[in-house]
Design an enzyme around this catalytic site. Structure first.
Site, short mmCIF file in Angstrom:
data_model
loop_
_atom_site.label_atom_id
_atom_site.label_comp_id
_atom_site.label_asym_id
_atom_site.label_seq_id
_atom_site.Cartn_x
_atom_site.Cartn_y
_atom_site.Cartn_z
N ALA A 13 -13.61 -10.73 2.79
CA ALA A 13 -13.57 -11.91 3.67
C ALA A 13 -13.59 -13.22 2.91
O ALA A 13 -13.76 -14.28 3.50
CB ALA A 13 -14.71 -11.85 4.67
N TYR A 153 -0.27 2.84 -1.66
CA TYR A 153 -0.71 1.98 -0.55
C TYR A 153 -0.33 2.59 0.81
O TYR A 153 -1.12 2.58 1.75
CB TYR A 153 -0.08 0.61 -0.75
CG TYR A 153 -0.50 -0.48 0.21
CD1 TYR A 153 -1.70 -1.16 0.03
CD2 TYR A 153 0.33 -0.85 1.26
CE1 TYR A 153 -2.07 -2.19 0.90
CE2 TYR A 153 -0.03 -1.88 2.13
CZ TYR A 153 -1.23 -2.54 1.95
OH TYR A 153 -1.60 -3.55 2.80
N LYS A 157 -2.89 3.58 3.67
CA LYS A 157 -2.85 2.95 4.99
C LYS A 157 -2.59 3.96 6.11
O LYS A 157 -3.03 3.77 7.25
CB LYS A 157 -1.82 1.81 5.00
CG LYS A 157 -2.25 0.60 4.15
CD LYS A 157 -3.65 0.12 4.49
CE LYS A 157 -3.90 -1.31 4.06
NZ LYS A 157 -5.33 -1.70 4.30
P1 NAD Z 1 -5.88 -10.62 0.04
O1 NAD Z 1 -5.49 -10.04 -1.27
O2 NAD Z 1 -5.56 -12.04 0.32
O3 NAD Z 1 -7.44 -10.42 0.30
C1 NAD Z 1 -8.07 -9.18 0.06
C2 NAD Z 1 -9.53 -9.43 -0.22
O4 NAD Z 1 -10.17 -8.15 -0.47
C3 NAD Z 1 -9.75 -10.28 -1.49
O5 NAD Z 1 -10.63 -11.36 -1.21
C4 NAD Z 1 -10.35 -9.30 -2.48
O6 NAD Z 1 -11.26 -9.87 -3.41
C5 NAD Z 1 -11.07 -8.31 -1.54
N1 NAD Z 1 -11.33 -7.05 -2.21
C6 NAD Z 1 -10.49 -6.32 -2.99
N2 NAD Z 1 -11.12 -5.25 -3.50
C7 NAD Z 1 -12.40 -5.29 -3.02
C8 NAD Z 1 -13.52 -4.45 -3.19
N3 NAD Z 1 -13.48 -3.35 -3.96
N4 NAD Z 1 -14.67 -4.79 -2.56
C9 NAD Z 1 -14.75 -5.90 -1.79
N5 NAD Z 1 -13.70 -6.73 -1.59
C10 NAD Z 1 -12.54 -6.43 -2.20
O7 NAD Z 1 -5.23 -9.66 1.13
P2 NAD Z 1 -4.87 -9.85 2.68
O8 NAD Z 1 -3.42 -10.05 2.78
O9 NAD Z 1 -5.79 -10.81 3.32
O10 NAD Z 1 -5.15 -8.36 3.20
C11 NAD Z 1 -6.31 -7.98 3.91
C12 NAD Z 1 -6.12 -6.57 4.41
O11 NAD Z 1 -4.97 -6.49 5.26
C13 NAD Z 1 -5.89 -5.54 3.30
O12 NAD Z 1 -6.51 -4.31 3.65
C14 NAD Z 1 -4.39 -5.39 3.29
O13 NAD Z 1 -4.00 -4.16 2.75
C15 NAD Z 1 -4.09 -5.50 4.77
N6 NAD Z 1 -2.71 -5.89 5.09
C16 NAD Z 1 -2.18 -7.06 4.65
C17 NAD Z 1 -0.87 -7.39 4.98
C18 NAD Z 1 -0.21 -8.68 4.54
O14 NAD Z 1 1.00 -8.84 4.78
N7 NAD Z 1 -0.92 -9.62 3.92
C19 NAD Z 1 -0.11 -6.51 5.74
C20 NAD Z 1 -0.67 -5.32 6.15
C21 NAD Z 1 -1.98 -5.02 5.83
#
Ligand code: NAD
Length: 252
Positions: A13, A153, A157
């Protein structure tokens, strides 16, 4: 409406989707444990919440580490009250084609998404069961349907979806729901990094993506936060085991 079930934990977060979800849940009246790898990095999200009159605490933890998860959940319970809402959002990508993928790329992605969601859910379930109320929201992805360069991934997912449905079966009788949100393209640092990896400017990368999306735009973190807000609401108690694609159009 201020929920009587007041404490949530949102993982990952510090930024992106997780930050938007944490901020939204705080404005819905929940106290939020803002969890990310680096406690310091959570300050921006926590400050935004408190500046808006909400309650939040920054928690540094690695969701893939059992002891770290246990400490984090105890700390949130001590500082904000027992958590009854959990959003498993923390995520990473290690994209590359199968023939180039190292075992470490596979393991790292499985560890954060699947092991992380498992450890967090297991650590929080007892306070949900005690409260006879709980909401678990897991972040899946449209990549669960398969995506070039993402065998790790995509598998993680898709795994999140089976994990979610199994939680729904096990925990439903305790008033706990579990659902997954499967976002399409959301504008965050994760998609910025993907554009860099394929050698495109982010503006071009977004434009190409938007042209293929029925609503003709890419998603924003707030699009996911809005869906999470619904799924964790008390009125959503009959919605469980679902995967909601939030992708600007239908997915197979
Ligand atoms: P992001 O990379 O901006 O943020 C991810 C956050 O997770 C980062 O702050 C990171 O430090 C934290 N993180 C990573 N490993 C961690 C760990 N071991 N422990 C605690 N925190 C950890 O990514 P986002 O785009 O905000 O994605 C958030 C979620 O949504 C993810 O699960 C991602 O796979 C999913 N998602 C994103 C998209 C997209 O298009 N951005 C699409 C589908 C799914």
């Amino acid at each position: 409406m201020v929920s009587k079930h007041r404490t949530a934990i949102v993982t990952g977060a510090a930024r992106g989707i997780g930050a938007a979800v944490a901020t939204r849940l705080a404005s819905d009246g929940l106290a939020v444990g803002v969890l990310d790898l680096d406690e310091e990095a959570c300050t921006g999200t926590v400050d935004a919440i408190t500046a808006a009159g909400g309650q939040a605490v920054a928690v540094g933890a690695d969701v893939s580490d059992e002891a770290s998860v246990a400490r984090a959940v105890v700390r949130v319970g001590d500082e904000l009250g027992s958590p009854t809402v959990l959003v498993n959002n923390a995520g990473i990508t290690r994209d590359t084609l199968l023939f180039k993928m190292a075992v470490g790329d596979w393991d790292a992605v499985m560890a954060v998404h699947l092991r992380g969601a498992f450890l967090m859910s297991r650590a929080v379930q007892s306070s949900m069961v005690d409260a006879r109320f709980g909401r678990i929201v897991n972040l899946s992805s449209t990549s669960a349907l398969g995506n070039r360069g993402q065998v790790n991934y995509a598998a993680a997912k898709a795994g999140m979806q089976g994990f979610t449905k199994s939680l729904a079966f096990e925990l439903g009788k305790f008033g706990v729901t579990a659902n997954a949100i499967a976002p399409g393209f959301i504008e965050t640092e994760m998609t910025v990094a993907t554009a860099e990896r394929v050698g495109a400017s982010f503006a071009d990368f977004k434009a190409v993506a938007a042209a293929q999306i029925p609503v003709n735009r890419v998603g924003q973190p707030e699009d996911i936060a809005h869906t999470a807000s619904f799924l964790i609401s008390e009125g959503a108690g009959f919605v469980s085991g679902q995967v909601i694609y939030v992708a600007g159009g239908p997915k197979d």
